[in-house]
Scaffold this motif. Structure first.
Motif, PDB file in Angstrom:
ATOM      1  N   THR A  28      28.730  -0.141  -8.057  1.00  0.00           N
ATOM      2  CA  THR A  28      29.067  -1.515  -7.698  1.00  0.00           C
ATOM      3  C   THR A  28      28.078  -2.457  -8.384  1.00  0.00           C
ATOM      4  O   THR A  28      27.089  -2.004  -8.969  1.00  0.00           O
ATOM      5  CB  THR A  28      28.997  -1.739  -6.171  1.00  0.00           C
ATOM      6  OG1 THR A  28      27.624  -1.766  -5.755  1.00  0.00           O
ATOM      7  CG2 THR A  28      29.756  -0.661  -5.416  1.00  0.00           C
ATOM      8  N   GLU A  32      24.720   1.919  -7.140  1.00  0.00           N
ATOM      9  CA  GLU A  32      25.627   3.025  -6.845  1.00  0.00           C
ATOM     10  C   GLU A  32      25.707   3.245  -5.338  1.00  0.00           C
ATOM     11  O   GLU A  32      24.706   3.129  -4.633  1.00  0.00           O
ATOM     12  CB  GLU A  32      25.120   4.286  -7.537  1.00  0.00           C
ATOM     13  CG  GLU A  32      26.132   5.389  -7.596  1.00  0.00           C
ATOM     14  CD  GLU A  32      25.711   6.498  -8.533  1.00  0.00           C
ATOM     15  OE1 GLU A  32      26.254   6.559  -9.643  1.00  0.00           O
ATOM     16  OE2 GLU A  32      24.844   7.288  -8.143  1.00  0.00           O
ATOM     17  N   ILE A  33      26.899   3.574  -4.845  1.00  0.00           N
ATOM     18  CA  ILE A  33      27.087   3.820  -3.422  1.00  0.00           C
ATOM     19  C   ILE A  33      27.810   5.137  -3.222  1.00  0.00           C
ATOM     20  O   ILE A  33      28.719   5.476  -3.990  1.00  0.00           O
ATOM     21  CB  ILE A  33      27.867   2.663  -2.750  1.00  0.00           C
ATOM     22  CG1 ILE A  33      27.942   2.889  -1.250  1.00  0.00           C
ATOM     23  CG2 ILE A  33      29.244   2.493  -3.350  1.00  0.00           C
ATOM     24  CD1 ILE A  33      28.363   1.664  -0.471  1.00  0.00           C
ATOM     25  N   ILE A  35      29.945   7.387  -0.353  1.00  0.00           N
ATOM     26  CA  ILE A  35      30.717   7.181   0.868  1.00  0.00           C
ATOM     27  C   ILE A  35      31.165   8.529   1.408  1.00  0.00           C
ATOM     28  O   ILE A  35      31.746   9.345   0.683  1.00  0.00           O
ATOM     29  CB  ILE A  35      31.942   6.290   0.594  1.00  0.00           C
ATOM     30  CG1 ILE A  35      31.464   4.932   0.104  1.00  0.00           C
ATOM     31  CG2 ILE A  35      32.814   6.157   1.834  1.00  0.00           C
ATOM     32  CD1 ILE A  35      32.514   4.134  -0.604  1.00  0.00           C
ATOM     33  N   HIS A  39      31.939   6.293   7.327  1.00  0.00           N
ATOM     34  CA  HIS A  39      31.215   5.156   6.738  1.00  0.00           C
ATOM     35  C   HIS A  39      31.680   3.852   7.379  1.00  0.00           C
ATOM     36  O   HIS A  39      32.844   3.697   7.722  1.00  0.00           O
ATOM     37  CB  HIS A  39      31.476   5.108   5.229  1.00  0.00           C
ATOM     38  CG  HIS A  39      30.502   4.254   4.476  1.00  0.00           C
ATOM     39  ND1 HIS A  39      30.527   2.885   4.503  1.00  0.00           N
ATOM     40  CD2 HIS A  39      29.473   4.597   3.676  1.00  0.00           C
ATOM     41  CE1 HIS A  39      29.562   2.415   3.746  1.00  0.00           C
ATOM     42  NE2 HIS A  39      28.898   3.438   3.224  1.00  0.00           N
ATOM     43  N   ALA A  44      33.234  -3.976  -1.652  1.00  0.00           N
ATOM     44  CA  ALA A  44      32.237  -4.116  -2.716  1.00  0.00           C
ATOM     45  C   ALA A  44      32.936  -4.395  -4.040  1.00  0.00           C
ATOM     46  O   ALA A  44      34.048  -3.923  -4.276  1.00  0.00           O
ATOM     47  CB  ALA A  44      31.401  -2.843  -2.828  1.00  0.00           C
TER      48      ALA A  44
END
Length: 89
Positions: A28, A32-33, A35, A39, A44
């Motif tokens: 994003t 970095e994300i 999931i 969650h 985003a």
């Protein structure tokens, strides 16, 4: 067995991939994300980069996404991008 996420990756003109995954990792504009099931709901903005999906059997699916967003709500992950395509196999 890990709980799963219902995932949909969509580009402007077609569905790129849909199915169940145990983890989604995306880039994003804020970094970095990762999931997992459970969650918190979020929205985003995607940065240019890979969206990596880990399936229940441990296999990976990778899609390149550009100009879009990622939404998480009730173990449903939706990735909508102006341009998206699967990378390799």
């Amino acid at each position: 067995m890990a709980k799963s996420l219902s995932v949909s990756v969509v580009s402007a003109d077609h569905q790129v991939w849909t199915g169940e995954a145990t983890m989604v990792v995306a880039k994003t504009v804020e970094g970095e994300i990762g999931i997992l099931a459970g969650h918190e709901p979020m929205l985003a903005i995607l940065a240019l980069g890979d969206v990596r999906l880990t399936l229940a059997d441990g296999s990976k699916v990778v899609a390149k996404a550009e100009d879009g967003f990622l939404s998480v709500d009730n173990d449903m992950v939706t990735i909508v991008a102006r341009k998206a395509e699967l990378v390799g196999s």
